[in-house]
Scaffold this motif. Structure first.
Motif, short mmCIF file in Angstrom:
data_model
loop_
_atom_site.label_atom_id
_atom_site.label_comp_id
_atom_site.label_asym_id
_atom_site.label_seq_id
_atom_site.Cartn_x
_atom_site.Cartn_y
_atom_site.Cartn_z
N ALA A 403 -26.60 14.19 40.29
CA ALA A 403 -26.72 15.53 39.70
C ALA A 403 -25.71 16.48 40.34
O ALA A 403 -25.08 17.30 39.64
N GLU A 404 -25.53 16.41 41.66
CA GLU A 404 -24.57 17.28 42.33
C GLU A 404 -23.15 16.97 41.90
O GLU A 404 -22.33 17.88 41.70
N SER A 406 -22.23 15.68 39.03
CA SER A 406 -22.10 16.15 37.66
C SER A 406 -21.86 17.66 37.62
O SER A 406 -21.02 18.16 36.86
N GLN A 407 -22.58 18.39 38.46
CA GLN A 407 -22.41 19.83 38.53
C GLN A 407 -21.01 20.19 39.02
O GLN A 407 -20.37 21.12 38.52
#
Length: 526
Positions: A403-404, A406-407
């Protein structure tokens, strides 16, 4: 004419390591002088450093007479050619029918491209010679395994039967003595922008790559030091920083492509076997052709493994039966890519180009850290259970890190630092980093082991780093300890470890002083 190289016996290497243990402060020149006096042969500094490295630590125990007198053994006739053809057939047969004409064509191609045969007349590769080559044990076993695999098929019922057979064999070993070995490939300067992902960097003929060999046991109690294969034997980043690789907890090898060759993997297997001295362990391997070729070289030599039973995992569903492919390597690579994406952002924020400032030393540090810190015993146990289960399973993912990443990719696009961002799955696990038998690259992989080591460096620009003195290290350590002591969530265990490190540095300081007076003493203790 260049002087002929003198082979160094295992006993001589062991003696050199023993000399260093007896005289830990001896310089490389002093060790070279001693070796020349003892054996009449002058070793280079790089050869001495290599012999003293962790990859030869297995020589520190007792050696049999046969082992002590051993040098590198080679078959008598066309050894490089036959090794190349064996490896080609092992890799190609599962994917196609390998005919006599194909073997003859490959023999001619390899003969013209292996340096050992340069200037020599090409022999006639007759049908009888090819027939004898095909009758060798490696190829005969490969055909039998292929036929058996074709008969069994890949359905769930036969897959379960194969796994049960492996589990029955492993039942003789405790989880502590069941190991699995796997490989990972890493293009450590690959940008998360499609327009950059496949380009060659200025001044570098190939995209910088390292390959890693990882190994751990089923209960997660033992993770072996990783082996890394780079594209240069002495990367500038290592020498510029004055870093000793053995202090990083790894073994370093090199060839021009950054690939694990059969010779390197054979050396790894023998190192693993020596590391298991006094135990009887199982080592799980998949049917990657490099693994098969290396094991065949071992079984056909006069020096079989002493402590290790090789267990081949079922061919069905590549990656499904390999414990390291059930989440261990995935977690390792996700952690590494997380470090890389953070580094890219930080360098852009400082107005610097991460492709210029990144170097292989940073890549290796992150790689070792991810292996030692982030691959926990819980992850290892779960992945072994998944791999040896008869039920279908899926590799685990490090979802928070994904998730990090992707961000971060989205942020880089918004700031216009990348124009065509890769999706997170392609960035973390690109297809060209998958370790498998790829026929398009097979010839290059096979021939790379016979060509001279290329001195192509992995790095473009590397600044020399200052040598850190004992006093500078102590000053920095004092600040770090004070910082941790001031934190609301300060780590008491870390503070104790910093005190321990301070004691180590002070001991080194005293050991390096030729003459010590009271002023030295109090200036150090202050």
């Amino acid at each position: 004419m260049a002087p002929r190289r003198t082979a160094i016996s295992t006993a001589q290497k062991a003696a050199l390591r023993a000399r260093r243990r007896q005289h830990p402060n001896a310089s490389l020149k002093q060790l070279a002088d001693w070796f020349q006096g003892e054996y009449g042969h002058r070793l280079s500094s790089s050869s001495i450093s290599e012999i003293l490295s962790a990859r030869y630590s297995h020589l520190d125990g007792e050696l049999t007479e046969q082992q002590a007198n051993a040098k590198r053994l080679r078959p008598k006739r066309w050894p490089e050619l036959e090794s190349a053809l064996n490896q080609y057939i092992l890799a190609a047969e599962p994917q196609m029918v390998v005919t006599e004409d194909m073997i003859r064509e490959k023999a001619q191609y390899y003969w013209n491209n292996i340096p050992a045969y340069r200037g020599k007349e090409m022999p006639v590769f007759s049908s009888n010679w090819i027939s004898r080559l095909q009758q060798r044990k490696t190829i005969r076993e490969q055909k039998q395994q292929k036929q058996q695999s074709e008969q069994q098929g890949n359905n769930d019922e036969n897959y379960a039967a194969q796994i049960l057979a492996v589990r029955e064999t492993l039942s003789r070993f405790s989880p502590r003595d069941i190991f699995s070995c796997g490989e990972a490939s890493l293009f450590w300067k690959q940008m998360p922008d499609r327009s950059f992902s496949a380009r060659n960097l200025p001044g570098v003929r190939e995209r910088p790559r390292i390959s890693a060999v990882f190994c751990c046991n089923a209960d997660g109690s033992q993770k072996l030091a990783p082996w890394f294969v780079g594209m240069a034997k002495q990367p500038r980043a290592f020498t510029a920083a004055g870093v000793r690789l053995e202090n990083l907890g790894l073994c370093w090898c090199a060839n021009g492509k950054g690939w694990v060759s059969p010779q390197i993997f054979e050396e790894w297997v023998r190192w693993f076997d020596a590391s298991m001295h006094g135990r009887q362990v199982a080592l799980l391997l998949d049917h990657y052709s490099v693994h098969q070729a290396a094991v065949q070289r071992i079984t056909s030599s006069n020096f079989p493994l002493q402590n290790t039973t090789i267990i081949w995992l079922p061919r069905s569903s590549a990656g499904r039966t390999q414990p390291l492919d059930q989440g261990i390597i995935s977690t390792w690579k996700t952690t590494w890519k997380h470090e890389w994406i953070r580094y890219i952002i930080n360098e852009f924020d400082k107005g610097r180009d991460p492709l210029v400032t990144m170097n292989v030393l940073k890549a290796v540090r992150w790689a070792v850290g991810a292996w030692q810190r982030d691959i926990t015993s819980d992850i290892i146990q779960l992945c072994f259970q998944k791999a040896l289960s008869t039920e279908r399973s899926h590799p685990s993912d490090a979802q928070p890190l994904i998730a990090e990443i992707s961000q971060a990719l989205f942020g880089l696009q918004l700031s216009a630092r990348i124009k065509d961002p890769m999706d997170v799955a392609s960035f973390v696990h690109p297809a060209d980093e998958i370790v498998q038998d790829n026929l398009e690259e097979l010839d290059d992989l096979i021939l790379s082991q016979f060509r001279p080591e290329e001195e192509q460096d992995d790095d473009q620009v590397v600044d020399d780093l200052a040598h850190i003195s004992h006093k500078e290290a102590l000053d920095a350590l004092e600040k770090l300890r004070l910082y941790e002591e001031q934190q609301v969530d300060g780590d008491a265990q870390l503070i104790l470890e910093l005190y321990r490190l301070e004691s180590v540095i002070k001991r080194r300081t005293f050991a390096g002083l030729e003459q010590t007076d009271m002023r030295n003493y109090f200036s150090i203790m202050a």
